[in-house]
Design a protein around this motif. Structure first.
Motif, PDB file in Angstrom:
ATOM      1  N   UNK B 161      40.623  48.823  26.582  1.00 56.34           N
ATOM      2  CA  UNK B 161      40.401  48.852  28.023  1.00 56.34           C
ATOM      3  C   UNK B 161      38.985  48.386  28.352  1.00 56.34           C
ATOM      4  N   UNK B 162      38.021  48.766  27.525  1.00 56.21           N
ATOM      5  CA  UNK B 162      36.637  48.366  27.767  1.00 56.21           C
ATOM      6  C   UNK B 162      36.520  46.846  27.741  1.00 56.21           C
ATOM      7  N   UNK B 163      37.179  46.223  26.751  1.00 58.43           N
ATOM      8  CA  UNK B 163      37.147  44.748  26.663  1.00 58.43           C
ATOM      9  C   UNK B 163      37.756  44.117  27.902  1.00 58.43           C
ATOM     10  N   UNK B 164      38.872  44.687  28.352  1.00 55.82           N
ATOM     11  CA  UNK B 164      39.556  44.084  29.504  1.00 55.82           C
ATOM     12  C   UNK B 164      38.796  44.311  30.808  1.00 55.82           C
ATOM     13  N   UNK B 165      38.035  45.413  30.877  1.00 56.78           N
ATOM     14  CA  UNK B 165      37.204  45.626  32.069  1.00 56.78           C
ATOM     15  C   UNK B 165      36.137  44.531  32.151  1.00 56.78           C
ATOM     16  N   UNK B 166      35.475  44.283  31.014  1.00 57.83           N
ATOM     17  CA  UNK B 166      34.454  43.228  30.991  1.00 57.83           C
ATOM     18  C   UNK B 166      35.098  41.883  31.319  1.00 57.83           C
ATOM     19  N   UNK B 167      36.290  41.662  30.773  1.00 58.47           N
ATOM     20  CA  UNK B 167      37.007  40.401  31.005  1.00 58.47           C
ATOM     21  C   UNK B 167      37.383  40.254  32.476  1.00 58.47           C
ATOM     22  N   UNK B 168      37.846  41.330  33.094  1.00 63.30           N
ATOM     23  CA  UNK B 168      38.260  41.263  34.501  1.00 63.30           C
ATOM     24  C   UNK B 168      37.073  40.925  35.398  1.00 63.30           C
ATOM     25  N   UNK B 169      35.916  41.489  35.113  1.00 59.62           N
ATOM     26  CA  UNK B 169      34.735  41.179  35.920  1.00 59.62           C
ATOM     27  C   UNK B 169      34.356  39.698  35.795  1.00 59.62           C
ATOM     28  N   UNK B 170      34.757  39.102  34.682  1.00 65.14           N
ATOM     29  CA  UNK B 170      34.391  37.704  34.440  1.00 65.14           C
ATOM     30  C   UNK B 170      35.497  36.726  34.846  1.00 65.14           C
ATOM     31  N   UNK B 171      36.755  37.113  34.630  1.00 61.11           N
ATOM     32  CA  UNK B 171      37.839  36.137  34.709  1.00 61.11           C
ATOM     33  C   UNK B 171      39.006  36.532  35.594  1.00 61.11           C
ATOM     34  N   UNK B 172      38.896  37.612  36.366  1.00 63.75           N
ATOM     35  CA  UNK B 172      40.040  38.041  37.167  1.00 63.75           C
ATOM     36  C   UNK B 172      40.496  36.917  38.107  1.00 63.75           C
ATOM     37  N   UNK B 173      41.805  36.909  38.384  1.00 58.33           N
ATOM     38  CA  UNK B 173      42.387  35.885  39.246  1.00 58.33           C
ATOM     39  C   UNK B 173      42.040  36.145  40.707  1.00 58.33           C
ATOM     40  N   UNK B 174      42.359  35.156  41.540  1.00 57.54           N
ATOM     41  CA  UNK B 174      42.220  35.346  42.981  1.00 57.54           C
ATOM     42  C   UNK B 174      43.567  35.825  43.524  1.00 57.54           C
ATOM     43  N   UNK B 175      43.825  35.618  44.787  1.00 55.62           N
ATOM     44  CA  UNK B 175      45.102  36.058  45.372  1.00 55.62           C
ATOM     45  C   UNK B 175      44.889  37.327  46.194  1.00 55.62           C
ATOM     46  N   UNK B 176      45.985  37.773  46.798  1.00 59.03           N
ATOM     47  CA  UNK B 176      45.888  38.977  47.629  1.00 59.03           C
ATOM     48  C   UNK B 176      45.867  40.205  46.734  1.00 59.03           C
ATOM     49  N   UNK B 177      44.865  41.054  46.922  1.00 58.27           N
ATOM     50  CA  UNK B 177      44.754  42.256  46.093  1.00 58.27           C
ATOM     51  C   UNK B 177      44.868  43.492  46.967  1.00 58.27           C
ATOM     52  N   UNK B 178      44.885  44.616  46.282  1.00 58.99           N
ATOM     53  CA  UNK B 178      44.972  45.890  46.972  1.00 58.99           C
ATOM     54  C   UNK B 178      43.719  46.137  47.822  1.00 58.99           C
ATOM     55  N   UNK B 179      43.922  46.594  49.063  1.00 59.19           N
ATOM     56  CA  UNK B 179      42.772  47.000  49.860  1.00 59.19           C
ATOM     57  C   UNK B 179      42.369  48.421  49.490  1.00 59.19           C
ATOM     58  N   UNK B 180      41.077  48.640  49.331  1.00 59.77           N
ATOM     59  CA  UNK B 180      40.643  49.989  48.940  1.00 59.77           C
ATOM     60  C   UNK B 180      39.887  50.641  50.086  1.00 59.77           C
ATOM     61  N   UNK B 181      39.865  51.925  50.060  1.00 59.22           N
ATOM     62  CA  UNK B 181      39.144  52.699  51.061  1.00 59.22           C
ATOM     63  C   UNK B 181      37.650  52.419  50.925  1.00 59.22           C
ATOM     64  N   UNK B 183      36.244  49.472  51.784  1.00 58.49           N
ATOM     65  CA  UNK B 183      35.968  48.029  51.783  1.00 58.49           C
ATOM     66  C   UNK B 183      36.276  47.493  53.169  1.00 58.49           C
ATOM     67  N   UNK B 184      35.233  47.080  53.883  1.00 57.47           N
ATOM     68  CA  UNK B 184      35.434  46.622  55.255  1.00 57.47           C
ATOM     69  C   UNK B 184      36.247  45.339  55.319  1.00 57.47           C
ATOM     70  N   UNK B 185      36.311  44.641  54.202  1.00 56.49           N
ATOM     71  CA  UNK B 185      37.030  43.371  54.215  1.00 56.49           C
ATOM     72  C   UNK B 185      38.538  43.566  54.148  1.00 56.49           C
ATOM     73  N   UNK B 186      38.984  44.776  53.761  1.00 54.77           N
ATOM     74  CA  UNK B 186      40.416  45.020  53.609  1.00 54.77           C
ATOM     75  C   UNK B 186      41.082  45.119  54.968  1.00 54.77           C
ATOM     76  N   UNK B 187      42.290  44.536  55.074  1.00 54.53           N
ATOM     77  CA  UNK B 187      43.038  44.609  56.330  1.00 54.53           C
ATOM     78  C   UNK B 187      44.448  45.081  56.018  1.00 54.53           C
ATOM     79  N   UNK B 188      44.852  46.143  56.673  1.00 62.91           N
ATOM     80  CA  UNK B 188      46.208  46.680  56.504  1.00 62.91           C
ATOM     81  C   UNK B 188      46.537  46.887  55.035  1.00 62.91           C
ATOM     82  N   UNK B 189      45.603  47.447  54.306  1.00 63.04           N
ATOM     83  CA  UNK B 189      45.861  47.773  52.904  1.00 63.04           C
ATOM     84  C   UNK B 189      45.797  46.591  51.975  1.00 63.04           C
ATOM     85  N   UNK B 190      45.356  45.443  52.502  1.00 64.40           N
ATOM     86  CA  UNK B 190      45.315  44.252  51.653  1.00 64.40           C
ATOM     87  C   UNK B 190      43.899  43.671  51.633  1.00 64.40           C
TER      88      UNK B 190
END
Lengths: 219, 567
Positions: B161-181, B183-190
């Motif tokens: 999991x530690x490796x994948x966390x570092x990888x995600x910070x570097x290489x995560x994809x784009x696209x619509x993601x989950x909106x989190x509490x 984050x002002x950029x989130x709209x309707x949970x997205x």
């Protein structure tokens, strides 16, 4: 380029033999020596026919050199060498008929180049091309001999000379099925490589590709 | 929040201390693999061959993490002399254990307040937790990469999991993601697309030495070069406060330097774990970082001038990261990798169309200042991800390497470097001739042209791949560039002529008979295998002029070689 390249090619045993015999006859013919003229007339009758079909020719062509060559010790090898020699000599005799310039030129045009010279400038004369294709596509030795005869008739009409020593070697090689394609490719390249004017440096440089056309690489 | 979702053991809250617990996958000299803690990897770097993650891009992300640690622990190197001292030192990484001690709390993957590279308390309005597939890169698209996992990536170890966390910070994809509490950029949970994570937007380049120790040092760029830190503000992610949802407040001024950049928090995420491992994740956007004109900051990528971007942003000059084309081996991109920054074919006064990676400039400096011996071999390793469908999926991960003598980068001996680049161009033009041959053969036989052409090109480049790499690695200081290039041209010519001859032989009867075509400039051409072959040879000789040997014999006399007559 054909002119330049073929001059560098070493002839095989068959080509060497043919070269010697034709040169001798050609000299005699051009000097209007009656024995040579008579020999030519007899050879002509064999053009496009199987050697065994014209017993008259047997005595005209001296094959002792070939018989002595250990390379042709087997009967099949003898036959191939003989076929090539007969064919080259008789075709030349047909070609040379009543022409006052030598039609065999060692270091002259290859078959393809000579056929290309039958065509004007940049135009491709399709009937001639098709005739040439038919030579390449000949399925048997007999068919090849007949088709070559047709082409040689055209060359005689235009007084276009040919390197019969080279042709003899090619006809010899042609009889080995796995090397037939190499001969056909050589004819094809000679056609396309023909240039009406003097060769350009590019053409000359192109010769260096020779090592890759080694017939033994061609299936 | 964190406590709600993270089981506690009898011994207290969960903990996975990355400084002490093994998690970094490495390959040792005997080829075996193992995992090491941060402490161990620096202590044993001299006997580690290289990192060996589940996917190559993990290695790139992890090396950057390790280099960031080094920069921060050493607070340097400040200049070339500093670096040379480290290179000569028996214990270049001596300050690291103390450094890790003082930041230990920030290197705990499961820390309740400051989980490593994560955002404590990150949650959606509905409190959803998502499968780990979100951070475990699936390649190719739609197929779980980790087919060796019987249940997919339902549960993974803390180390993985530690490796994948570092990888995600570097290489995560784009696209619509989950909106989190939060984050002002989130709209309707997205959370709407903000682009791929930072390393995914560049064409990753590392210098690799024979051991991890050398690899780390080679990529450790002194602060006095063109790639510079901004004042004393440069720091890795773990020296700031724990990330909060939403973008950081000071983005406009950042990154402050490579420590900031190498640990850039492109995402906000939080692992969900229990005593047996990690079983879920919340993942959304973090700090966006546009890639335009970052060549002065990001040394581990080449750059290309983009006129499209210049128009779009109405700027005079815009450079974009030079990504790696998965269809091209690294050696074919050699010009972009090693050609000097000030060397360009553009007209005078025009800015260069390409900039080689700052890292390569750095290595070149080490050679020019005689800190590294010019006989040394290094490997330039390239990493890239090809994203598909609006960058929301990973289509392909590319990795390649070229080994070369560092003398090719030297300013003093520029001829040899240029020779290596020119040799690639030779290969390109020669393979183009091979492609044209295949196209002509196809046309002669009346079939479709493009597919055979592409196949022949692939065949040609494939056949030149090994020979080029071998040739490149064998270039040595003092070699005569002209002679070396002639040698390459001979190899290329021999290789491609052989393939060309095969293509002609396989072209068949239809191609041999061919067809007569009208030429645009007048006249006719009998296009058949013989004319195609002839043209190919002419072109090959023209583009590989140094390859032509003296030419005995004639191609018109297959029977003219007694020794070849079969008996």
């Amino acid at each position: 380029m054909t002119t330049q390249t073929s001059s560098r090619a070493a002839l095989g045993s068959v080509g060497t033999l043919v070269d010697g015999q034709i040169r001798r006859l050609q000299q005699g013919h051009l000097a209007d020596r009656s024995d040579a003229v008579a020999t030519l007339a007899r050879l002509r009758r064999g053009a496009g026919r199987a050697p065994m079909a014209v017993p008259d020719l047997w005595a005209l062509i001296d094959l002792t050199e070939l018989s002595a060559d250990p390379q042709f010790s087997g009967e099949a090898a003898q036959t191939r060498a003989q076929n090539a020699t007969y064919a080259a000599l008789t075709l030349w005799a047909l070609h040379q008929q009543s022409r006052q310039r030598p039609m065999h030129r060692r270091d002259g045009l290859g078959l393809g180049g000579a056929v290309r010279r039958l065509m004007p400038g940049n135009e491709i004369d399709d009937p001639v091309r098709k005739r040439f294709v038919r030579v390449g596509a000949a399925p048997t030795w007999d068919a090849l001999a007949v088709r070559l005869r047709e082409v040689v008739t055209l060359l005689r009409r235009e007084e276009i000379s040919l390197d019969y020593a080279l042709l003899a070697d090619q006809l010899h090689t042609w009889q080995y099925p796995h090397r037939r394609a190499a001969v056909r490719d050589a004819w094809g390249r000679s056609f396309h490589a023909y240039r009406p004017q003097t060769s350009t440096p590019t053409d000359g440089a192109d010769n260096s590709a020779v090592d890759e056309t080694d017939p033994k690489d061609t299936p | 929040m964190t406590h709600d979702q993270r089981a506690e053991t009898a011994q207290g809250p969960l903990s996975f201390d990355l400084t002490d617990r093994p998690w970094l996958p490495v390959q040792l000299f005997d080829g075996s693999q193992t995992v090491l803690s941060l402490r161990e990897i620096f202590a044993r770097a001299g006997s580690v061959r290289r990192l060996a993650g589940d996917v190559p891009t993990q290695d790139f992300a992890l090396v950057r993490l390790l280099v960031a640690i080094l920069h921060d622990a050493l607070d340097g190197p400040q200049d070339l002399d500093d670096w040379a001292e480290l290179w000569e030192s028996d214990e270049p990484f001596a300050p690291v254990p103390g450094y890790l001690d003082s930041h230990r709390q920030r290197f705990d993957l499961l820390h309740p307040v400051s989980p490593f590279f994560q955002t404590p308390g990150l949650r959606t309005a509905k409190g959803e937790v998502f499968p780990l597939d979100r951070i475990v890169a699936d390649v190719p698209n739609g197929t779980l990469f980790f087919t060796m996992r019987p249940q997919g990536a339902k549960r993974i170890s803390f180390a993985e999991a530690a490796c994948w966390v570092v990888h995600a910070q570097a290489y995560d994809t784009s696209g619509i993601k989950t909106g989190v509490v939060g984050d002002e950029r989130a709209k309707a949970g997205k959370a709407y697309p903000q682009g791929v994570a930072w390393a995914g937007s560049i064409g990753g380049v590392l210098a690799e030495g024979p051991t991890l120790r050398e690899t780390l040092l080679l990529n450790l760029i002194a602060a006095d070069g063109p790639i510079t830190a901004v004042g004393g503000k440069d720091r890795p992610a773990w020296r700031g406060g724990p990330a909060r949802p939403g973008a950081a407040a000071d983005l406009a001024l950042r990154p402050y330097g490579v420590r900031d950049l190498y640990t850039w928090q492109s995402r906000r995420l939080l692992l969900h774990a229990d005593a047996d491992g990690v079983h879920g994740v919340v993942l959304t956007y973090g700090d966006p970082l546009p890639p335009q004109n970052r060549q002065g900051l990001e040394p581990m990528s080449g750059w290309r001038r983009s006129q499209a971007q210049e128009k779009k942003h109405q700027q005079a000059l815009v450079y974009m990261p030079q990504e790696h084309d998965p269809a091209r081996a690294a050696w074919r991109g050699l010009a972009a990798l090693i050609a000097p920054r000030d060397h360009n074919t553009a007209p005078r006064g025009e800015p260069p169309s390409r900039l080689r990676p700052g890292l390569v400039d750095w290595i070149a400096r080490l050679i020019n200042e005689r800190v590294l011996p010019d006989r040394m071999l290094i490997r330039i390793r390239t990493y890239g991800v090809v994203y598909g469908t609006q960058q929301s999926v990973v289509d392909e991960i590319t990795e390649d390497a070229v080994t070369l003598s560092v003398v090719l980068l030297s300013e003093a001996d520029r001829g040899l470097g240029q020779c290596a680049v020119d040799a690639v161009a030779d290969a390109e033009t020669a393979v183009t001739a091979l492609g044209a041959l295949a196209a002509a053969l196809a046309q002669a036989s009346g079939s479709e042209v493009e597919a055979p052409k592409d196949t022949a090109r692939d065949l040609g480049f494939g056949a030149l791949d090994g020979p080029y790499r071998a040739w490149l690695a064998a270039l040595h200081p003092g070699d005569d560039p002209q002679q070396a290039r002639a040698q390459w041209q001979q190899t290329a010519r021999r290789t491609l002529a052989r393939i060309g001859a095969q293509l002609v032989a396989q072209a068949g009867e239809a191609a041999r008979q061919g067809r007569v075509i009208e030429l645009a400039k007048g006249g006719q051409l009998w296009l058949n295998s013989a004319s195609a072959d002839l043209r190919f040879r002419t072109r090959l000789n023209a583009c590989l002029p140094l390859a032509s040997p003296p030419a005995p014999g004639s191609e018109e006399s297959p029977g003219g070689r007694p020794r070849k007559v079969s008996a």
